[in-house]
Design a protein around this motif. Structure first.
Motif, PDB file in Angstrom:
ATOM      1  N   ILE A   1      -5.121   5.129   1.715  1.00  0.00           N
ATOM      2  CA  ILE A   1      -6.417   4.807   2.299  1.00  0.00           C
ATOM      3  C   ILE A   1      -6.915   3.492   1.697  1.00  0.00           C
ATOM      4  O   ILE A   1      -6.559   3.137   0.579  1.00  0.00           O
ATOM      5  N   THR A   2      -7.731   2.774   2.462  1.00  0.00           N
ATOM      6  CA  THR A   2      -8.361   1.539   1.998  1.00  0.00           C
ATOM      7  C   THR A   2      -9.829   1.586   2.354  1.00  0.00           C
ATOM      8  O   THR A   2     -10.195   1.773   3.521  1.00  0.00           O
ATOM      9  N   GLY A   3     -10.697   1.435   1.356  1.00  0.00           N
ATOM     10  CA  GLY A   3     -12.130   1.457   1.591  1.00  0.00           C
ATOM     11  C   GLY A   3     -12.631   0.196   2.256  1.00  0.00           C
ATOM     12  O   GLY A   3     -11.939  -0.834   2.308  1.00  0.00           O
TER      13      GLY A   3
ATOM     14  N   SER B   1     -13.271  11.666   0.306  1.00  0.00           N
ATOM     15  CA  SER B   1     -14.577  11.003   0.335  1.00  0.00           C
ATOM     16  C   SER B   1     -14.580   9.899  -0.716  1.00  0.00           C
ATOM     17  O   SER B   1     -14.183  10.128  -1.862  1.00  0.00           O
TER      18      SER B   1
ATOM     19  N   LYS C   1      -7.988   0.459  -2.762  1.00  0.00           N
ATOM     20  CA  LYS C   1      -6.807   1.059  -2.145  1.00  0.00           C
ATOM     21  C   LYS C   1      -6.295   2.220  -2.999  1.00  0.00           C
ATOM     22  O   LYS C   1      -6.252   2.125  -4.226  1.00  0.00           O
TER      23      LYS C   1
ATOM     24  N   GLN D   1     -17.562   7.201   2.455  1.00  0.00           N
ATOM     25  CA  GLN D   1     -16.587   7.007   3.530  1.00  0.00           C
ATOM     26  C   GLN D   1     -15.632   8.202   3.568  1.00  0.00           C
ATOM     27  O   GLN D   1     -15.249   8.721   2.533  1.00  0.00           O
ATOM     28  N   LYS D   2     -15.250   8.615   4.757  1.00  0.00           N
ATOM     29  CA  LYS D   2     -14.386   9.780   4.924  1.00  0.00           C
ATOM     30  C   LYS D   2     -13.025   9.362   5.480  1.00  0.00           C
ATOM     31  O   LYS D   2     -12.935   8.541   6.394  1.00  0.00           O
ATOM     32  N   PHE D   3     -11.972   9.941   4.914  1.00  0.00           N
ATOM     33  CA  PHE D   3     -10.594   9.681   5.349  1.00  0.00           C
ATOM     34  C   PHE D   3      -9.863  11.016   5.464  1.00  0.00           C
ATOM     35  O   PHE D   3     -10.145  11.959   4.713  1.00  0.00           O
ATOM     36  N   ASN D   4      -8.909  11.085   6.401  1.00  0.00           N
ATOM     37  CA  ASN D   4      -8.108  12.291   6.587  1.00  0.00           C
ATOM     38  C   ASN D   4      -6.672  12.038   6.144  1.00  0.00           C
ATOM     39  O   ASN D   4      -6.130  10.938   6.324  1.00  0.00           O
ATOM     40  N   GLY D   5      -6.064  13.039   5.553  1.00  0.00           N
ATOM     41  CA  GLY D   5      -4.668  12.957   5.149  1.00  0.00           C
ATOM     42  C   GLY D   5      -4.015  14.322   5.228  1.00  0.00           C
ATOM     43  O   GLY D   5      -4.657  15.310   5.599  1.00  0.00           O
TER      44      GLY D   5
END
Length: 303
Positions: A55-57, A85, A62, A43-47
């Motif tokens: 972020i929470t998967g 990631s 968390k 899973q991809k997250f931006n910050g």
């Protein structure tokens, strides 16, 4: 007219045979299809590096990142956009599909959940700033027992295994295991499994149905029925068998042996059977080309 009829029959027969052969080929699961359907997703997250964010998967893990949580390869603080990631492993199914079995230098571990977390900026890997504390919460959906923290890395006795983080402390609540992220990479909430029963060594051999294929990758797993644990059986060339770590398996444990292989044409082979650990147990397992339905049905029996 007879010649035309004969030609038509030959064409129809040939087309039917080709269609039948193609249908048989399509039942064989390829490596690309296996990965697309079964691999644990990243899973991809931006910050933003200079700002705090969380972020929470998809499975509930968390992560709370304070401002300035990241440094580059030179140790400089990172500002600007960063990409996180995350792979969440919260079942025995996930453990098999991730390949990160629950063992530390041959000793069985009981897992409360694993994950891989990575950070990057413009395609370059980032490191965790040791001056900050990133809070992690792993949901207790897989296990509720108290846990220690393990990181994946090399040791003097092994190229790569789960290594106990002596400094980490894992707090257990009704809903989460909570701790500070020790670094980026693979992390596992575990404890060492203790069983007073006599220990033995297990060996296993695949028996390929039909013509023996040219295998390029072959993996064997012991999935225990009543434990949140999956053990790997490395292949030992000296005995030409898969073998557990010597005298590591408690007699009486029950579970399933699973073998997943890939041949030189990227066709997936699969077999599974139940077992009860007994002294010097050896298992011969029939392995054949797999379909997605077969593997999915088996994986759905695991939690």
């Amino acid at each position: 007219m007879k010649n035309l009829t004969l030609i038509a029959l030959v064409v129809i027969t040939t087309l039917f045979a080709c269609k039948k052969d193609k249908g048989n080929d399509e039942t064989k699961l390829t490596l690309a299809e296996f990965n697309a359907k079964f691999a644990v997703p990243a899973q991809k997250f931006n910050g933003t590096g200079a700002a705090a964010f969380s972020i929470t998967g998809a499975k509930g893990m968390k992560f709370d990142f304070p401002a300035n949580s990241f440094i580059d390869a030179s140790g400089n603080a990172v500002a600007g956009n960063v990409v996180i990631s995350l792979k969440e492993v919260l079942s025995k199914r996930d453990i098999i599909l991730s390949g990160k079995v629950t063992q530390s230098n041959g000793q069985l571990l009981i897992s409360g959940g694993e994950f891989q977390i990575l950070a990057s900026q413009n395609g370059q890997a980032l490191r965790l700033n040791p001056a900050v504390a990133v809070t992690v919460k792993v949901p207790t959906t897989f296990n509720t027992a108290p846990m220690d923290l393990f990181v994946w890395g090399p040791t003097a006795a092994s190229d790569s295994t789960w290594v106990l983080d002596q400094k980490a402390r894992v707090a257990t609540s009704t809903d989460f295991y909570q701790f500070n992220l020790p670094n980026f990479g693979w992390i596992n909430c575990d404890y060492f499994y203790s069983n007073p029963n006599p220990k033995t060594t297990i060996t296993a051999s695949p028996v390929y149905v039909g013509a023996a294929p040219s295998i390029k990758d072959q993996r064997a797993y012991l999935v225990f029925d009543d434990l949140k644990s999956v053990a790997g059986l490395p292949f030992v060339l000296a005995i030409n068998k898969h073998q557990s770590y010597l005298n590591s398996m408690p007699i009486g444990l029950k579970g399933k042996l699973v073998i997943l292989s890939t041949d030189v044409n990227d066709v997936i082979y699969f077999g599974q059977t139940s077992f009860t650990v007994s002294a010097d147990l050896h298992l011969n397992l029939n392995v054949a080309p797999a379909t997605a339905t077969q593997i999915d049905a088996f994986l759905n029996t695991l939690n």
